[in-house]
Design a protein around this motif. Sequence first.
Motif, short mmCIF file in Angstrom:
data_model
loop_
_atom_site.label_atom_id
_atom_site.label_comp_id
_atom_site.label_asym_id
_atom_site.label_seq_id
_atom_site.Cartn_x
_atom_site.Cartn_y
_atom_site.Cartn_z
N THR A 159 18.88 25.34 58.76
CA THR A 159 19.23 25.51 57.34
C THR A 159 19.04 26.96 56.92
O THR A 159 18.25 27.69 57.53
CB THR A 159 18.39 24.60 56.43
N PRO A 160 19.75 27.39 55.87
CA PRO A 160 19.59 28.76 55.38
C PRO A 160 18.14 29.04 54.99
O PRO A 160 17.45 28.19 54.41
CB PRO A 160 20.51 28.82 54.16
N PHE A 161 17.66 30.23 55.30
CA PHE A 161 16.27 30.61 55.10
C PHE A 161 15.80 30.39 53.67
O PHE A 161 14.72 29.85 53.43
CB PHE A 161 16.07 32.08 55.50
N GLU A 162 16.60 30.80 52.68
CA GLU A 162 16.17 30.75 51.29
C GLU A 162 16.05 29.32 50.76
O GLU A 162 15.46 29.10 49.71
CB GLU A 162 17.06 31.60 50.40
N GLU A 163 16.55 28.33 51.48
CA GLU A 163 16.50 26.95 51.00
C GLU A 163 15.47 26.10 51.76
O GLU A 163 15.36 24.91 51.50
CB GLU A 163 17.88 26.34 51.11
N ARG A 164 14.71 26.70 52.65
CA ARG A 164 13.81 25.92 53.51
C ARG A 164 12.46 25.57 52.91
O ARG A 164 11.97 24.48 53.09
CB ARG A 164 13.52 26.69 54.80
N ARG A 165 11.81 26.51 52.24
CA ARG A 165 10.41 26.37 51.88
C ARG A 165 10.11 25.08 51.11
O ARG A 165 9.26 24.30 51.52
CB ARG A 165 9.93 27.58 51.09
N VAL A 166 10.82 24.84 50.03
CA VAL A 166 10.57 23.66 49.21
C VAL A 166 10.92 22.39 49.99
O VAL A 166 10.18 21.40 49.95
CB VAL A 166 11.36 23.73 47.89
N ALA A 167 12.02 22.41 50.73
CA ALA A 167 12.42 21.24 51.52
C ALA A 167 11.39 20.94 52.61
O ALA A 167 11.09 19.77 52.87
CB ALA A 167 13.80 21.45 52.12
N ILE A 168 10.82 21.96 53.23
CA ILE A 168 9.79 21.74 54.25
C ILE A 168 8.55 21.15 53.60
O ILE A 168 7.94 20.22 54.14
CB ILE A 168 9.46 23.06 55.00
N GLU A 169 8.16 21.65 52.43
CA GLU A 169 6.99 21.10 51.73
C GLU A 169 7.22 19.63 51.38
O GLU A 169 6.32 18.80 51.56
CB GLU A 169 6.71 21.90 50.46
N GLN A 170 8.41 19.29 50.90
CA GLN A 170 8.71 17.90 50.57
C GLN A 170 8.75 17.03 51.83
O GLN A 170 8.29 15.88 51.81
CB GLN A 170 10.04 17.81 49.82
N SER A 171 9.27 17.56 52.92
CA SER A 171 9.30 16.83 54.19
C SER A 171 7.88 16.58 54.70
O SER A 171 7.56 15.49 55.19
CB SER A 171 10.10 17.60 55.23
#
Length: 97
Positions: A49-61
């Motif tokens: 996934t694009p770098f700028e969209e990962r952080r929040v999605a990783i935290e939720q995962s």
Amino acid sequence: MYSVCLHCRASLGSTESIAALPIGRRIAFDASKGRLWVICRACERWNLTPFEERRVAIEQSERAFLDTRVRVSTDADNLLPAPHVQHKLDALKHDAR
């Protein structure tokens, strides 16, 4: 965010299980390295996934991982059942060492 596989152009599907990642029915993430992939169900290849969209999605995962029982586990990987079965999301937590 892309909605088709970068390799075979098949649709990656959609889900509501991870609010920050509305695409993909199968995901993999490595929280320690900050990586998040959507796995194509057609060709089984991993789409980073694009770098700028990962952080929040990783935290939720990661939160979904902590709230869910582990289905299959090895030293480096944990396959999780869907946190919300109606959304049909499979997640793989990968811990690269």
